[in-house]
Design a protein around this motif. Structure first.
Motif, mmCIF file in Angstrom:
data_model
loop_
_atom_site.group_PDB
_atom_site.id
_atom_site.type_symbol
_atom_site.label_atom_id
_atom_site.label_comp_id
_atom_site.label_asym_id
_atom_site.label_seq_id
_atom_site.Cartn_x
_atom_site.Cartn_y
_atom_site.Cartn_z
ATOM 1 N N ALA A 103 94.653 14.379 34.121
ATOM 2 C CA ALA A 103 95.125 13.779 35.377
ATOM 3 C C ALA A 103 94.881 14.731 36.546
ATOM 4 N N HIS A 104 95.104 16.017 36.335
ATOM 5 C CA HIS A 104 94.877 17.010 37.390
ATOM 6 C C HIS A 104 93.396 17.050 37.758
ATOM 7 N N LEU A 105 92.519 16.994 36.746
ATOM 8 C CA LEU A 105 91.083 16.983 37.021
ATOM 9 C C LEU A 105 90.663 15.706 37.741
ATOM 10 N N ALA A 106 91.304 14.592 37.425
ATOM 11 C CA ALA A 106 91.012 13.344 38.139
ATOM 12 C C ALA A 106 91.366 13.497 39.619
ATOM 13 N N ALA A 107 92.500 14.114 39.893
ATOM 14 C CA ALA A 107 92.889 14.354 41.293
ATOM 15 C C ALA A 107 91.893 15.292 41.970
ATOM 16 N N LEU A 108 91.432 16.295 41.238
ATOM 17 C CA LEU A 108 90.455 17.239 41.785
ATOM 18 C C LEU A 108 89.151 16.519 42.134
ATOM 19 N N ARG A 109 88.744 15.584 41.311
ATOM 20 C CA ARG A 109 87.543 14.799 41.623
ATOM 21 C C ARG A 109 87.774 13.917 42.851
ATOM 22 N N GLY A 110 88.990 13.419 43.003
ATOM 23 C CA GLY A 110 89.313 12.669 44.209
ATOM 24 C C GLY A 110 89.200 13.545 45.446
ATOM 25 N N ALA A 111 89.685 14.776 45.338
ATOM 26 C CA ALA A 111 89.557 15.721 46.457
ATOM 27 C C ALA A 111 88.090 16.008 46.740
ATOM 28 N N PHE A 114 100.507 20.310 46.648
ATOM 29 C CA PHE A 114 101.133 19.848 45.408
ATOM 30 C C PHE A 114 100.218 20.095 44.214
ATOM 31 N N PHE A 115 98.958 19.666 44.314
ATOM 32 C CA PHE A 115 98.043 19.828 43.191
ATOM 33 C C PHE A 115 97.622 21.283 43.000
ATOM 34 N N ALA A 116 97.513 22.050 44.079
ATOM 35 C CA ALA A 116 97.193 23.473 43.937
ATOM 36 C C ALA A 116 98.294 24.185 43.156
ATOM 37 N N ALA A 117 99.532 23.785 43.392
ATOM 38 C CA ALA A 117 100.657 24.396 42.681
ATOM 39 C C ALA A 117 100.616 24.090 41.184
ATOM 40 N N PHE A 173 97.655 9.495 44.558
ATOM 41 C CA PHE A 173 96.750 10.311 45.360
ATOM 42 C C PHE A 173 95.378 9.651 45.483
ATOM 43 N N LEU A 174 94.857 9.112 44.393
ATOM 44 C CA LEU A 174 93.544 8.463 44.472
ATOM 45 C C LEU A 174 93.578 7.255 45.406
ATOM 46 N N GLY A 175 94.692 6.535 45.444
ATOM 47 C CA GLY A 175 94.826 5.444 46.401
ATOM 48 C C GLY A 175 94.800 5.943 47.837
ATOM 49 N N VAL A 176 95.465 7.058 48.081
ATOM 50 C CA VAL A 176 95.468 7.662 49.419
ATOM 51 C C VAL A 176 94.059 8.150 49.769
ATOM 52 N N VAL A 177 93.385 8.738 48.790
ATOM 53 C CA VAL A 177 92.016 9.225 48.999
ATOM 54 C C VAL A 177 91.095 8.066 49.391
ATOM 55 N N GLN A 226 84.361 8.688 38.988
ATOM 56 C CA GLN A 226 84.706 9.642 37.927
ATOM 57 C C GLN A 226 86.202 9.925 37.928
ATOM 58 N N ALA A 227 86.777 10.015 39.102
ATOM 59 C CA ALA A 227 88.216 10.269 39.209
ATOM 60 C C ALA A 227 89.018 9.141 38.575
#
Length: 164
Positions: free
Chosen positions: A49-57, A94-97, A128-132, A28-29
């Motif tokens: 994009a922010h929501l995609a990162a949130l799904r990665g988290a 970073f993403f929380a900010a 970030f998704l690559g790091v995840v 989904q991310a």
């Protein structure tokens, strides 16, 4: 034994499979990130994009944690990531900010996000998704067999494993 079943001498062992829910969230991310990249509106591009990162988290949390019994007060995924995956704490900060900016963009405030900020966030979310993915692939330890409690004080031993 068929040819396909023969062991290969120099083959590396495969990593353990991702938990199904973590794999689903990661998928989904990636779809959200692709949607963000194609979005012409800067605000929606940023928010998506922010929501995609949130799904990665969330995928990391699904891979590394177990749900706690009972009802608990909801906590930010970004706070939890810092606790569960300390190597991702800077990304989480970073993403929380950017969460307030995402909320403003979702509310339709046109000047909340610039084109450059949206493009940068799409790129950063992709990184970030690559790091995840790397963190999740290293994070799935083999599951130990479940330990069953004896109801007879440990006196009897089963003659075969359950299910045989």
């Amino acid at each position: 034994m068929s040819f396909d079943e023969l062991p290969v001498a120099d083959q590396l062992p495969l990593p353990p499979p991702l938990p199904a829910h973590a794999a689903q969230l990661l998928g989904q991310a990636h779809r959200g990130l692709a949607e963000a990249a194609a979005c012409p509106d800067a605000g929606w591009r940023y928010a998506t994009a922010h929501l995609a990162a949130l799904r990665g988290a969330a995928a990391v949390l699904a891979a590394r944690t177990r749900p706690e019994p009972g009802r608990r007060r909801p906590r930010s995924a970004w706070v939890l990531i810092g606790q569960v995956a300390p190597e991702l704490a800077e990304w989480a900060a970073f993403f929380a900010a950017g969460a307030a900016k995402r909320a403003a963009a979702e509310a339709g405030i046109s000047h909340a996000v610039t084109e450059r900020e949206a493009d940068d966030l799409v790129r950063d979310a992709g990184t970030f998704l690559g790091v995840v993915e790397g963190a999740i692939s290293r994070a799935v330890p083999p599951q130990p067999p479940a330990r069953l409690r004896s109801t007879d004080g440990g006196r009897r031993r089963p003659s075969a494993r359950p299910g045989q």
